[in-house]
Design an enzyme around this catalytic site. Structure first.
Site, PDB file in Angstrom:
ATOM      1  N   LYS A 107      12.603 -24.127   0.779  1.00 51.65           N
ATOM      2  CA  LYS A 107      14.517 -23.968   0.657  1.00 51.65           C
ATOM      3  C   LYS A 107      14.980 -24.061   1.195  1.00 51.65           C
ATOM      4  O   LYS A 107      14.935 -22.734   2.645  1.00 51.65           O
ATOM      5  CB  LYS A 107      13.815 -22.905   0.126  1.00 51.65           C
TER       6      LYS A 107
ATOM      7  N   LYS B 130      13.434 -27.152  -3.110  1.00 51.68           N
ATOM      8  CA  LYS B 130      14.900 -26.629  -3.511  1.00 51.68           C
ATOM      9  C   LYS B 130      16.254 -26.351  -2.752  1.00 51.68           C
ATOM     10  O   LYS B 130      16.095 -26.321  -1.198  1.00 51.68           O
ATOM     11  CB  LYS B 130      14.620 -25.243  -3.944  1.00 51.68           C
TER      12      LYS B 130
END
Ligand code: PBG
Length: 332
Positions: A202, A254
């Site tokens: 992330k 992400k």
């Protein structure tokens, strides 16, 4: 005399039937997951300005949306809570009557066996400072997010979500050791059947901008001291490997669209499913350009998600999940 060219790739592009037969990538509704927001105390859905078409749900409208998601045949829903009150440790995240936990119970009841119901496991929506963990108060470290103290909160939050009926927990806080800590806490509490999705890679991304409005975030500053540096590709792979070692059932990359290289790296080597999250800013950009008439909305949305699948995602979290599922069914 030989005729030129001999090799003609265009032959297989000539008709829709040929193109369909040679398509390398397929997308089906079951591969889509819809992220949704639920706001404590809301009596009707509240539109999110920077995410046209998305709302902060009331508990009632969330139940209806979960039922729509099941009817659309998508794979699951990922819930985010927007609490009425916040504090330094995000204590509402761990209380059974906290908004995310009651919403998970509502969604699980509504979904039955038709959907995988997932909860976002992170403190940022619940803390008054907006960080993903509790802050360090030791001299010299004041203001940093305290990794190991945060893990204790994640353990309690995980047990609360499992008890509410979540099927899978999305670990999005980017604390070191979070997957192992949460796995251990769940197993000790008898929730060994609840699966873990680790937001392994992330990145500290500007593309989360509209999400801050979606959860009424209190954050000032940024998350660069715990989320990955957008400059780093190898480190994304390393995070995924660590999360699998710690017991992750699924790993995530992400944002998606600007990180397809990382996604392809993880997908090439992972022994567990790899998912990707097409985030709020990716959604907002296409919606804004389409609203101006600058992009063909349907074609751009479909292409943006297909590209994430092509790069290696087994499933995709996207705010277009229900609409896209409808288009995919039309095409069959
Ligand atoms: C943190 C979290 C964020 C998003 C999902 N989980 C925000 C952040 O890390 O700053 C962003 C999702 C999106 O932008 O759509 N709980």
């Amino acid at each position: 005399m030989s005729r030129f060219p001999v090799v003609r790739p265009r032959r297989l592009r000539r008709t829709p039937a040929l193109r369909r037969l040679v398509a390398e990538t397929h997308l089906v509704p079951a591969q889509l997951v819809l992220p949704m927001f639920v706001k404590e105390g809301a009596t009707a859905p509240v539109p999110i300005g920077s995410m046209p078409g998305q709302v902060q749900h009331s508990r009632d409208s969330l139940r209806r949306a979960v039922s729509d998601a099941a009817a659309a045949g998508i794979g699951g829903v990922m819930l985010f809570g927007v609490p009425a009150e916040r504090d330094a440790t995000g204590s509402a995240a761990c209380r059974p009557e906290g908004i995310l936990n009651v919403a998970l119970a509502d969604a699980a009841a509504e979904a039955g066996d038709a959907l995988v119901v997932m909860g976002d496991l992170c403190l940022d929506e619940f803390t008054d400072h907006g960080h993903c963990g509790v802050l360090d108060t030791r001299p010299g470290r004041t203001g940093d997010v305290d990794n190991d103290a945060t893990l204790e909160h994640y353990r309690a939050m995980a047990v609360a979500q499992a008890e509410a009926g979540a099927h899978l927990l999305g670990l999005s806080g980017m604390m070191d050791g979070q997957t192992a800590a949460v796995r251990e806490a769940l197993d000790a509490a008898g929730h060994d059947h609840v699966a873990l999705l680790a937001y392994a890679a992330k990145y500290a991304s500007a593309f989360y901008g509209p999400f801050r409005e979606a959860v009424d975030s209190q954050l000032t500053g940024d998350r660069r001291a715990y989320q990955l540096d957008p400059a780093n590709r190898r480190e994304g792979l390393r995070e995924a490997v660590l999360d699998v070692e710690e017991g992750a059932d699924v790993v995530m990359v992400k944002p998606a669209g600007s990180y397809l290289d990382v996604l392809a790296d993880v997908a090439a080597t992972s022994e567990v499913p790899v998912w990707a999250y097409q985030v709020s800013g990716e959604y907002a950009m296409i919606e804004a350009a389409a609203a101006q008439g600058w992009l063909d909305r349907r074609r751009t949305v479909a292409e943006s998600v297909l590209a994430i699948r092509r790069a290696g995602a087994d499933a995709i979290l996207t705010y277009w999940a229900i609409e896209l599922a409808g288009w995919l069914r039309e095409e069959i």
